[in-house]
Design a protein around this motif. Structure first.
Motif, short mmCIF file in Angstrom:
data_model
loop_
_atom_site.label_atom_id
_atom_site.label_comp_id
_atom_site.label_asym_id
_atom_site.label_seq_id
_atom_site.Cartn_x
_atom_site.Cartn_y
_atom_site.Cartn_z
N PRO A 45 3.42 -11.18 -119.15
CA PRO A 45 2.16 -10.44 -119.04
C PRO A 45 1.10 -11.21 -118.24
O PRO A 45 0.31 -10.62 -117.53
CB PRO A 45 1.70 -10.27 -120.49
CG PRO A 45 2.90 -10.51 -121.32
CD PRO A 45 3.82 -11.39 -120.53
N ILE A 46 1.10 -12.53 -118.35
CA ILE A 46 0.22 -13.37 -117.54
C ILE A 46 1.00 -13.76 -116.30
O ILE A 46 2.01 -14.44 -116.38
CB ILE A 46 -0.24 -14.61 -118.32
CG1 ILE A 46 -1.02 -14.19 -119.56
CG2 ILE A 46 -1.08 -15.52 -117.43
CD1 ILE A 46 -1.40 -15.33 -120.47
N LYS A 47 0.56 -13.31 -115.15
CA LYS A 47 1.31 -13.50 -113.91
C LYS A 47 0.95 -14.78 -113.18
O LYS A 47 1.79 -15.42 -112.58
CB LYS A 47 1.08 -12.31 -112.95
CG LYS A 47 1.51 -10.99 -113.52
CD LYS A 47 3.01 -10.91 -113.64
CE LYS A 47 3.40 -9.52 -114.13
NZ LYS A 47 4.75 -9.45 -114.56
N LYS A 48 -0.31 -15.18 -113.20
CA LYS A 48 -0.74 -16.36 -112.45
C LYS A 48 -1.84 -17.08 -113.22
O LYS A 48 -2.75 -16.45 -113.76
CB LYS A 48 -1.24 -15.96 -111.08
CG LYS A 48 -1.44 -17.11 -110.15
CD LYS A 48 -1.54 -16.65 -108.72
CE LYS A 48 -0.81 -17.67 -107.88
NZ LYS A 48 -0.54 -17.21 -106.56
N VAL A 49 -1.73 -18.42 -113.24
CA VAL A 49 -2.71 -19.26 -113.92
C VAL A 49 -3.14 -20.36 -112.97
O VAL A 49 -2.30 -20.98 -112.32
CB VAL A 49 -2.10 -19.90 -115.20
CG1 VAL A 49 -3.06 -20.88 -115.82
CG2 VAL A 49 -1.70 -18.84 -116.19
N SER A 50 -4.43 -20.59 -112.88
CA SER A 50 -4.97 -21.70 -112.11
C SER A 50 -5.84 -22.53 -113.06
O SER A 50 -6.74 -22.00 -113.71
CB SER A 50 -5.83 -21.21 -110.96
OG SER A 50 -5.05 -20.47 -110.05
N ILE A 51 -5.55 -23.82 -113.13
CA ILE A 51 -6.26 -24.70 -114.06
C ILE A 51 -6.31 -26.10 -113.47
O ILE A 51 -5.39 -26.52 -112.76
CB ILE A 51 -5.58 -24.70 -115.45
CG1 ILE A 51 -6.35 -25.55 -116.44
CG2 ILE A 51 -4.13 -25.13 -115.36
CD1 ILE A 51 -5.86 -25.43 -117.86
N LEU A 52 -7.37 -26.82 -113.75
CA LEU A 52 -7.45 -28.22 -113.35
C LEU A 52 -6.53 -29.04 -114.25
O LEU A 52 -6.47 -28.81 -115.47
CB LEU A 52 -8.88 -28.74 -113.47
CG LEU A 52 -9.84 -28.32 -112.38
CD1 LEU A 52 -11.25 -28.79 -112.71
CD2 LEU A 52 -9.40 -28.86 -111.04
N SER A 53 -5.83 -29.98 -113.66
CA SER A 53 -4.88 -30.79 -114.44
C SER A 53 -5.57 -31.57 -115.55
O SER A 53 -4.97 -31.83 -116.59
CB SER A 53 -4.12 -31.73 -113.51
OG SER A 53 -5.00 -32.62 -112.86
N SER A 54 -6.83 -31.92 -115.37
CA SER A 54 -7.57 -32.66 -116.40
C SER A 54 -7.90 -31.79 -117.61
O SER A 54 -8.27 -32.32 -118.66
CB SER A 54 -8.85 -33.25 -115.81
OG SER A 54 -9.70 -32.21 -115.35
N GLN A 55 -7.78 -30.48 -117.50
CA GLN A 55 -8.08 -29.58 -118.61
C GLN A 55 -6.86 -29.22 -119.45
O GLN A 55 -6.98 -28.57 -120.47
CB GLN A 55 -8.72 -28.29 -118.09
CG GLN A 55 -10.08 -28.51 -117.45
CD GLN A 55 -11.06 -29.09 -118.46
OE1 GLN A 55 -11.24 -28.57 -119.54
NE2 GLN A 55 -11.69 -30.20 -118.09
N ILE A 56 -5.67 -29.65 -119.03
CA ILE A 56 -4.44 -29.40 -119.79
C ILE A 56 -4.30 -30.50 -120.83
O ILE A 56 -4.27 -31.68 -120.50
CB ILE A 56 -3.21 -29.38 -118.87
CG1 ILE A 56 -3.34 -28.30 -117.81
CG2 ILE A 56 -1.94 -29.16 -119.70
CD1 ILE A 56 -2.25 -28.34 -116.75
N SER A 57 -4.24 -30.11 -122.10
CA SER A 57 -4.12 -31.11 -123.16
C SER A 57 -2.71 -31.24 -123.71
O SER A 57 -2.38 -32.24 -124.34
CB SER A 57 -5.09 -30.79 -124.31
OG SER A 57 -4.78 -29.55 -124.88
N GLY A 58 -1.86 -30.24 -123.50
CA GLY A 58 -0.49 -30.32 -124.00
C GLY A 58 0.35 -29.16 -123.55
O GLY A 58 -0.14 -28.15 -123.04
N VAL A 59 1.66 -29.32 -123.74
CA VAL A 59 2.62 -28.28 -123.37
C VAL A 59 3.77 -28.31 -124.38
O VAL A 59 4.10 -29.38 -124.92
CB VAL A 59 3.12 -28.48 -121.92
CG1 VAL A 59 3.91 -29.76 -121.78
CG2 VAL A 59 3.94 -27.31 -121.45
N ALA A 60 4.33 -27.16 -124.65
CA ALA A 60 5.46 -27.07 -125.58
C ALA A 60 6.38 -25.93 -125.15
O ALA A 60 5.97 -25.03 -124.42
CB ALA A 60 4.96 -26.81 -127.01
N ILE A 61 7.63 -26.00 -125.62
CA ILE A 61 8.59 -24.91 -125.40
C ILE A 61 8.76 -24.19 -126.73
O ILE A 61 8.92 -24.83 -127.77
CB ILE A 61 9.94 -25.43 -124.90
CG1 ILE A 61 9.81 -26.03 -123.51
CG2 ILE A 61 10.97 -24.31 -124.90
CD1 ILE A 61 11.10 -26.54 -122.93
N GLN A 62 8.72 -22.88 -126.68
CA GLN A 62 8.88 -22.06 -127.88
C GLN A 62 10.07 -21.14 -127.69
O GLN A 62 10.19 -20.48 -126.66
CB GLN A 62 7.61 -21.24 -128.12
CG GLN A 62 7.73 -20.24 -129.24
CD GLN A 62 6.42 -19.54 -129.48
OE1 GLN A 62 5.55 -20.09 -130.12
NE2 GLN A 62 6.26 -18.36 -128.92
#
Length: 84
Positions: free
Chosen positions: A61-78
């Motif tokens: 449903p979310i096709k494109k995301v733009s974010i500054l790398s300094s604003q990413i705090s974590g990532v996980a696989i679900q």
């Protein structure tokens, strides 16, 4: 009486949860190869370089995301189960 679920009707798919600083909830993103994207985002988080703009093109449903790398705090696989 307990109804038994037939497991052959369920399929699993993996999604990426992207956590951002000061976000209330993570973004759920679907990719063709989520393990590869997970590794890529982890490398971005762990790099000590200057903040850069990260653009991700997803399939869900979310096709494109733009974010500054300094604003990413974590990532996980679900892993998600859904009916086929």
């Amino acid at each position: 009486m307990t109804q038994q679920f037939v497991t052959q009707n369920f399929k699993t798919k993996n999604s990426i949860l992207l956590f951002g600083k000061s976000w209330a909830a993570p973004l759920v993103l679907y990719f063709d190869n989520p393990q590869e994207k997970y590794k890529e985002i982890q490398d971005i988080i762990n790099s000590s370089a200057q903040p850069k703009l990260v653009e991700l093109t997803a399939n869900g449903p979310i096709k494109k995301v733009s974010i500054l790398s300094s604003q990413i705090s974590g990532v996980a696989i679900q892993e998600e189960q859904h009916l086929s």
